[in-house]
Design an enzyme around this catalytic site. Structure first.
Site, PDB file in Angstrom:
ATOM      1  N   ASP A  42       0.881  -1.074  -0.059  1.00  0.00           N
ATOM      2  CA  ASP A  42      -0.028   0.030  -0.070  1.00  0.00           C
ATOM      3  C   ASP A  42       0.954   1.254  -0.115  1.00  0.00           C
ATOM      4  O   ASP A  42       1.773   1.426   0.867  1.00  0.00           O
ATOM      5  CB  ASP A  42      -0.758  -0.121   1.413  1.00  0.00           C
ATOM      6  CG  ASP A  42      -2.242   0.956   1.049  1.00  0.00           C
ATOM      7  OD1 ASP A  42      -2.139   1.637   0.184  1.00  0.00           O
ATOM      8  OD2 ASP A  42      -2.769   1.004   2.338  1.00  0.00           O
ATOM      9  N   ASP A 135      -2.880   2.432  -5.961  1.00  0.00           N
ATOM     10  CA  ASP A 135      -1.876   2.345  -5.163  1.00  0.00           C
ATOM     11  C   ASP A 135      -1.597   1.399  -4.364  1.00  0.00           C
ATOM     12  O   ASP A 135      -0.863   1.618  -3.391  1.00  0.00           O
ATOM     13  CB  ASP A 135      -1.983   3.766  -4.494  1.00  0.00           C
ATOM     14  CG  ASP A 135      -2.943   3.912  -3.492  1.00  0.00           C
ATOM     15  OD1 ASP A 135      -4.050   3.398  -3.729  1.00  0.00           O
ATOM     16  OD2 ASP A 135      -2.691   4.722  -2.425  1.00  0.00           O
ATOM     17  N   GLU A 136      -2.514   0.124  -4.663  1.00  0.00           N
ATOM     18  CA  GLU A 136      -2.725  -0.842  -3.602  1.00  0.00           C
ATOM     19  C   GLU A 136      -2.926  -2.005  -4.318  1.00  0.00           C
ATOM     20  O   GLU A 136      -3.270  -2.136  -5.379  1.00  0.00           O
ATOM     21  CB  GLU A 136      -3.765  -0.550  -2.546  1.00  0.00           C
ATOM     22  CG  GLU A 136      -3.990  -1.449  -1.475  1.00  0.00           C
ATOM     23  CD  GLU A 136      -5.141  -1.179  -0.835  1.00  0.00           C
ATOM     24  OE1 GLU A 136      -5.312  -1.610   0.558  1.00  0.00           O
ATOM     25  OE2 GLU A 136      -6.002  -0.123  -1.151  1.00  0.00           O
TER      26      GLU A 136
END
Length: 418
Positions: A42, A135-136
């Site tokens: 993350d 973003d993860e």
């Protein structure tokens, strides 16, 4: 006790609190450190971190990425978070908590571009990368030790350093025996975190935690659990299967197993899309049905475009409204046949809007497609609606003109802003 230095990547089966090679104290120690393979990665305050990277003068300033005063916070840097700013918080509340914040309008094209660079770095580690957002992602590095010449924990530490060096943002990593615990581990030690939770300690670690910690337990479910006398995950985990189903319905069994730290989901590279939506926040509150229909139509056009881009059709739609007091109202309906035509979406949403437009002032409206259907099933026409294929062809022509000459090349009257 297996240990790993996150700065020079020295690792050994011996326990060390300080790296003998480089002197760093950023050392991870855990009995199962070199045996666990499922990781959750993350990025830390991703949008805000990218903006600070591109504007170094903001490094020590609180930064909020978000819309205007009536919008919401898309991301907040950790300085702003210490002042109480959180993602999805209304902007006026965020600015009241942190009046000296630098507010930056989101640049989604830039964030997607940087997210894809990080994704490519993940895919160089293992083919089992399942994106969860820009973003993860969750990764499974089982069987990659021979390829990389190091256990997954070491490979992940190298990856985190590479992201900092090449992309100039930071990530937090959770390493565990399954996806659920990897996600929770990633949230333990942000920013620049690296936390490890083994299968054997999952239930014990979860037991004293509040029920709201569990992914999927939102405010409504947490309130329901508290009302039933369940404040901690340990209390939920103690329920047997029959009692769980009796108290919480068909989701009860899943709730109990997750409260014990159990998760049988595999890491699958192709993330299943469950819904597609579009929404907008108004500059001023709207209350009349007529005033709300114009933005609803524009959102139906946007949703139709997103369905086409993602190669899906809507088998049902959900209308979302948020009042001036931030109360959310939702209504849903199944469609007679799958569609990705804005006029069909609008015709289904319009009656639901009419029921909610009771004089209440609304600050936001949204429209979503759920469940989804294959694009091939959309707008095929039948005896009840033989003109559907022709309308689909007209909509494709409109979209082609807009792609060539701009969004305003072809407009419907009901979508014009008053």
């Amino acid at each position: 006790m297996p240990s790993l230095c996150r700065d020079c990547f020295a690792h050994a089966e011996a326990d060390f609190a300080r790296c003998a090679t480089c002197g760093s104290r950023r050392v991870v120690t855990h009995p199962d450190l070199f045996r666990l393979t499922v990781a959750h990665v993350d990025c830390d305050a991703f949008y805000a971190s990218v903006e600070k990277r591109d504007r170094p003068e903001l490094l020590t300033r609180p930064v909020i990425v978000g819309g205007g005063k009536r919008g919401v916070v898309s991301a907040a840097c950790y300085i702003a978070r210490t002042r109480g700013v959180r993602s999805a918080m209304p902007m006026f509340k965020a600015l009241a908590a942190c009046p000296d914040a630098v507010v930056i309008k989101p640049d989604m094209a830039k964030y997607v571009r940087e997210g894809r660079r990080i994704r490519a770095m993940m895919e160089a580690l293992t083919p089992l990368v399942q994106p969860m957002s820009i973003d993860e992602a969750v990764l499974d590095l089982a069987g990659t030790e021979a390829l990389h010449g190091a256990p997954p924990a070491v490979v992940l530490a190298r990856f985190a350093r590479a992201v900092e060096t090449e992309i100039r943002v930071t990530v937090s990593i959770g390493l565990a025996a399954n996806r659920l615990m990897a996600k929770l581990a990633a949230e333990r030690d942000k920013p620049r975190g690296f936390a490890v939770i083994s299968a054997g300690e999952a239930a014990g670690w979860l037991a004293p935690q509040p029920v709201s910690l569990l992914p999927g337990v939102g405010p409504a479910m947490a309130k329901r659990l508290h009302a039933a006398g369940f404040a901690t995950l340990g209390q939920v985990a103690a329920l047997d299967a029959r009692e769980a189903v009796r108290r919480f319905g068909e989701d009860g069994l899943s709730l109990v197993t997750r409260a014990r730290g159990e998760d049988a989901r595999r890491v699958t590279p192709d993330r299943e899309t469950k819904s597609i939506s579009a929404e907008t926040t108004f500059e001023t509150d709207l209350s009349s049905r007529e005033a709300l229909e114009a933005p609803l139509w524009r959102l139906c056009e946007k949703l139709a475009r997103r369905l086409r881009e993602k190669d899906f059709a809507a088998a049902g739609i959900t209308l979302k409204l948020k009042t001036a007091a931030f109360a959310t109202r939702t209504r849903a309906v199944r469609l007679p046949q799958p569609t990705r035509l804005p006029d069909v979406l609008f015709a289904a949403a319009r009656p639901m809007l009419a029921k909610e437009a009771d004089g209440t002032a609304f600050r936001l409206i949204g429209i979503g497609a759920q469940p989804l259907a294959p694009a091939a099933e959309a707008d095929r026409g039948d005896l009840a609606d033989p003109e559907a294929p022709k309308r689909a062809a007209r909509w494709q022509a409109v979209e082609a003109l807009r792609a060539k000459f701009g969004e305003d090349a072809v407009l419907r009257g009901r979508g014009l802003k008053k």
